[in-house]
Design a protein around this motif. Structure first.
Motif: not given
Lengths: 322, 322, 322
Positions: C50, C53, C55-56, C214-215, C217-219, C221-222, C243
Motif C-alpha cells: 500500500v 502504491d 508513493t507511485i 493514468l498513474f 487513475w490506476i492507483f 482505489p489503493s 473504481y
C-alpha cells in the motif's frame, strides 16, 4: 555503430545473436527443469511480486535513465530490454551450475529468476557507459562475460568469505561501475564528439530520464530487501533504512545541485544518480542498521559525495557505484 | 475526424455518449448489487493486485503503444482510457447476464471487474487500427459491438466446447486482430496519407511507444496467469512459461530487426509487437507446458514470424494476434 | 526564479535546505526509534504494498501531471520528488508528536510512513499552483507550513469531531486546493506571461501529463482504501466505489470536453483532473456506499462539474479539490 566493419560482415553480426539464442534453448533442453514441488500459494505470489518489482526497476528504470544520456534514445531502451532478456537466461543457467558445481539438471524456481534478474542488473549498469558506441554482438559479449565474472565472484565469496547472499549481491554496484568504466575505456571516443552530444539533451529526454530515476527510487527498497525473505525483521529494517537513506539523498542532491548553479537551477546530470546514492550507500548494511538517523547520515554523505562526483567524473551515471 | 458530418450535427455526437453513460447508470441501478459476502482479506488483496496489474497493462501499455503509431499521440492515450472505462462497465453487465442467462440481479465481485477488464482489452487491441480515423461515437459503437461479440463467443464456447475460462480468454488476440482489421478496412484512407504520417514519428514518441511495450512486457505473466487462481501449480507454470517465451521473443525480435537493417539498427515498428509475440504464443497453453525449452521454442518462432510479418503487414500492431 | 534577490544571496539559499536536513537528522537521532516488535510478515508486506502504491501515485502521478502545466517541465518532476522526500520526514515526526502530545520517543512503523506520504500529498497538490514561480527555499517553507497546518487540523478533528482517520485524511483535497490557491495568489504574475506559457504546451509534454493522470487513475482505489486496513468489507467497498466513480468520471470528462470543442477534439487541460474527479468525489464516503449506481452518479456529477470548472478557473489543476 562504427564503420570499421565492411557492410557485408556487419549484416551478419546479429545472426550470431540468434545462433546464441538457439544454443541457449538447447542447453535449457538438456540441463533444466521447472520446480514441480507443490508450493504455498501465498509464498509463490510474494516471490512473484518481488520479481516484478525488480523487473520494473531494471527494465523501466535503467531503460529510461540511460535514454537521456545518449543520442540513441529509444534504442537504448530496446537494447536495455535485449540485454536483460539475454542476461537473465544466462544467469539462471550459471547460478544453477555454480550452486551445485556438477552438470546435473538445474531446477528453476521463481526465486532463481529473481536472483538472475539481480545479476543481470550488473550488465545494465555497465551498459550505460557504452550504449551508442557498440554493436549488438559487442553488447552480447559484454553481457555474457560480465554475468559470468559477477556470478563466479559471488560463488567464490559465498564459499570462502561471506556466506550471506544479500551482502554478496550488494557488491553489484561497485563491480558494475568498475566493469563499465573498463569497457568504456576500450571504446572511448574523441572528446569533442562527447561534448556535442551533451548539447542535444532536450526537455523531453530529461523527463524520460526522470521517469527512469523515479522508478528506481520507488522500487529500491524492494531491491535492497529482495534477498531477505526469511527474516521479516531484517526485511523491515532493510525497507526502513533504504527509504530514509533515499529520502535524505534526494533532498541533499537537489539542494547541492541548486547551490552549485548561479541561478539556483538544478542540473539533471547531477541528480540522476545522486538521488539514488542513498540506496546504494545502505545497500549491504541496510538490514543491520537499527535507527533512522544512521541511515539518514549515510544518505546525506552519499548524496554529497555523489553530487560532488558528478561535477568532475566523465561518466556521471557510473558514480552510483562509488 | 472526417468532415463528412455537418458541423452542427458533429457538435452533438458526444452527447450520445453522455446519454449512454446515464443509461448504464440506470441499468446498474436496477440490475446490480455488490457482493456482500464476507471474504478472506488475503484473497481479496490478491485479486485486487491482479486487477491492478491488468489495468496497468491495458491503460498504460496499450495507451502508450498506440500513441507512437498515429499523429494523434496524446489523444490516443485519452481515447484508450475512455474505451477502457466504458467497455469495463458494459462487460461487467454482459458477463453477469450471460453467466446466469436470466434478468436477475448481477452480483459484482472484484473478479468480475478483472474479467471485464480482460474482455475490454479486445476493444483496445482493435482500437489501435482505427484511432485517429474515427470520432468518439464510432469508437463507442465499436466498443459495445466488440465486447458483446467477444462475450457471446466466449459464452457459447464455455457452454458447448471448452469449459475452461482461461483458454476462452486467450482467443482474445486472434479475435481482436481480425475485428480490428475488419473495422480498419471500412475506415481505410488513401495510401499516401498514411505514408506521410509515418514520417512524423519522432524520437520522443518512439520512447513513449517503448514505455507502453515495456509495461506490456513486464505485466504479461500476470495477464496469462490471471484466470488460474485456483491452482497454484498451473499458475506457477503459466508465469514461468510466459516469462521465458517473452525473454526469447525479445532477443529474437531485436536480433532480426537489426539483421534486416543495413547498418544494424533497430526498427521500432518491427519490435513493438514482436517483443510481445512470445506472450501471445504461449497464451492458451502456458499452464500446460512443463519445460522451459518448449516455451522458449514457441517464443523464438513467434518472434521470427512476428518480426517477419511486421515487414509486410499494413497494420503491424495487429500482428500480435497472429 | 525571480531576479529580486542579489546573486550572492541567492547562491546561499539552497544552503538553508541542507541545514534543515541536518537539523531533521538531529531530531531523528534524539526522538525516534524503529518499531522493533516482531510482526506478521504477511501484514508487513501488505502495508509495504500500500505504501508503494501511494508513493507511485505521489512521485510519478503528481510529478508528471505538473510537468505538462509549466515551462519548467523536468525540474517540476525533480522538485516534486524533493518536496515528497522532505515532507515525509517532517510528517512522520509531526504525526508522532501530535499522536502522543508529549516529547517521548516516536516509534516509526511502516504505516507511519504511509500516513506521512498521504499528508505530504497535500503539499504536492498545492505545489502544482506555484511551481516555476518559487525558489527552493520558498518551496521548503511551503512544505513545512502546509504539512504542519494539515496535521494539526487532522489532530483537532480526530480529538473533537470525527474519530475516523480515513475521513480526516479525505479532506486533503479541499485543504490542499485552498492552500495552493492562497499561495499562488501571493506569487501571482501578470496575466500576459501566463497566456504565453500555455502556448508552449507541446505534444510530448501532453503525453507526460497523461502518464501522470493514468498513474493517479490506476492507483486511486489503493489511495482511497489505504486507511481501511482493519475491515476487509469496508476496504472492498472503498475499492469498488472508487473504481466505478473513476470509470464514469473518465467517460463523462472526455465526452464533455469533446462536446465543448467545435471539431469534437479533446482539450487536455480539461480532462487531466476531471478524469480523477470521481475518485475525489467518493473519497470520504467510499466505504459506506453500498451500490455501484450511487458511486456512478457521484462520478458523473463530479466529472460534469470538474470539466465545467476547468473552462473558467485560472488554476485548472486545483479544480480537483472542489
Amino acid at each position: 555503430m562504427g564503420s570499421k566493419y565492411p557492410r557485408s560482415m556487419q549484416c551478419f553480426l546479429p545472426l550470431w545473436t540468434l545462433v546464441l539464442e538457439v544454443a541457449l534453448i538447447v542447453i535449457f533442453f538438456f540441463f533444466t527443469s521447472y520446480d514441480t514441488s507443490s508450493q504455498d500459494p501465498k509464498k509463490l505470489m510474494e516471490t512473484y511480486r518481488v520479481l516484478q518489482d525488480v523487473t520494473i526497476m531494471v527494465a523501466l528504470g535503467f531503460g529510461f535513465i540511460n535514454s537521456s544520456l545518449r543520442r540513441y534514445g529509444w534504442s537504448s531502451v530496446a537494447f536495455n530490454l535485449f540485454l536483460l532478456a539475454l542476461a537473465v537466461q544466462w544467469a539462471v543457467l550459471l547460478d544453477g551450475f555454480l550452486e551445485q558445481l556438477s552438470p546435473k539438471k538445474v531446477v528453476i524456481k521463481l526465486s532463481s529468476i529473481k536472483l538472475a534478474t539481480m545479476s543481470a542488473m550488473s550488465v545494465l549498469i555497465s551498459a550505460g557507459a557504452v550504449l551508442g558506441k557498440t554493436n549488438l554482438v559487442q553488447l552480447v559479449l559484454m553481457a555474457l562475460v560480465e554475468v559470468t565474472a559477477f556470478d563466479v565472484m559471488r560463488m567464490i565469496q559465498r564459499k570462502y568469505f561471506i556466506k550471506d547472499n544479500h551482502v554478496n549481491m550488494m557488491h553489484i554496484h561497485v563491480f558494475a561501475a568498475y566493469f563499465g568504466l573498463m569497457v568504456a575505456w576500450s571504446f572511448r571516443r574523441p572528446l569533442h564528439e562527447r561534448v556535442m552530444e551533451k548539447d542535444q539533451t532536450s526537455k523531453s529526454s530529461s523527463l524520460f530520464g526522470m521517469l527512469g530515476t523515479l522508478f528506481l527510487w520507488i522500487f529500491w527498497p524492494s531491491f535492497n530487501s529482495a534477498l531477505l525473505l526469511d527474516s521479516p525483521n531484517e526485511r523491515k529494517n532493510a525497507m526502513f533504512n533504504t527509504y530514509y537513506a533515499l529520502a535524505v539523498s534526494a533532498v541533499t542532491a537537489i539542494s547541492v545541485s541548486s547551490l552549485a548553479h548561479p541561478q539556483g537551477k538544478i542540473n539533471m546530470n547531477h541528480i540522476h544518480n545522486a538521488v539514488l546514492a542513498g540506496g546504494v550507500a545502505v545497500g549491504a548494511s541496510c538490514y543491520l542498521i537499527s535507527s533512522p538517523w544512521l541511515a539518514m547520515v549515510l544518505g546525506l554523505t552519499a548524496g554529497l559525495i555523489s553530487t560532488g562526483g558528478a561535477l568532475c567524473l566523465p561518466f556521471p551515471h557510473l558514480a552510483v557505484g562509488f
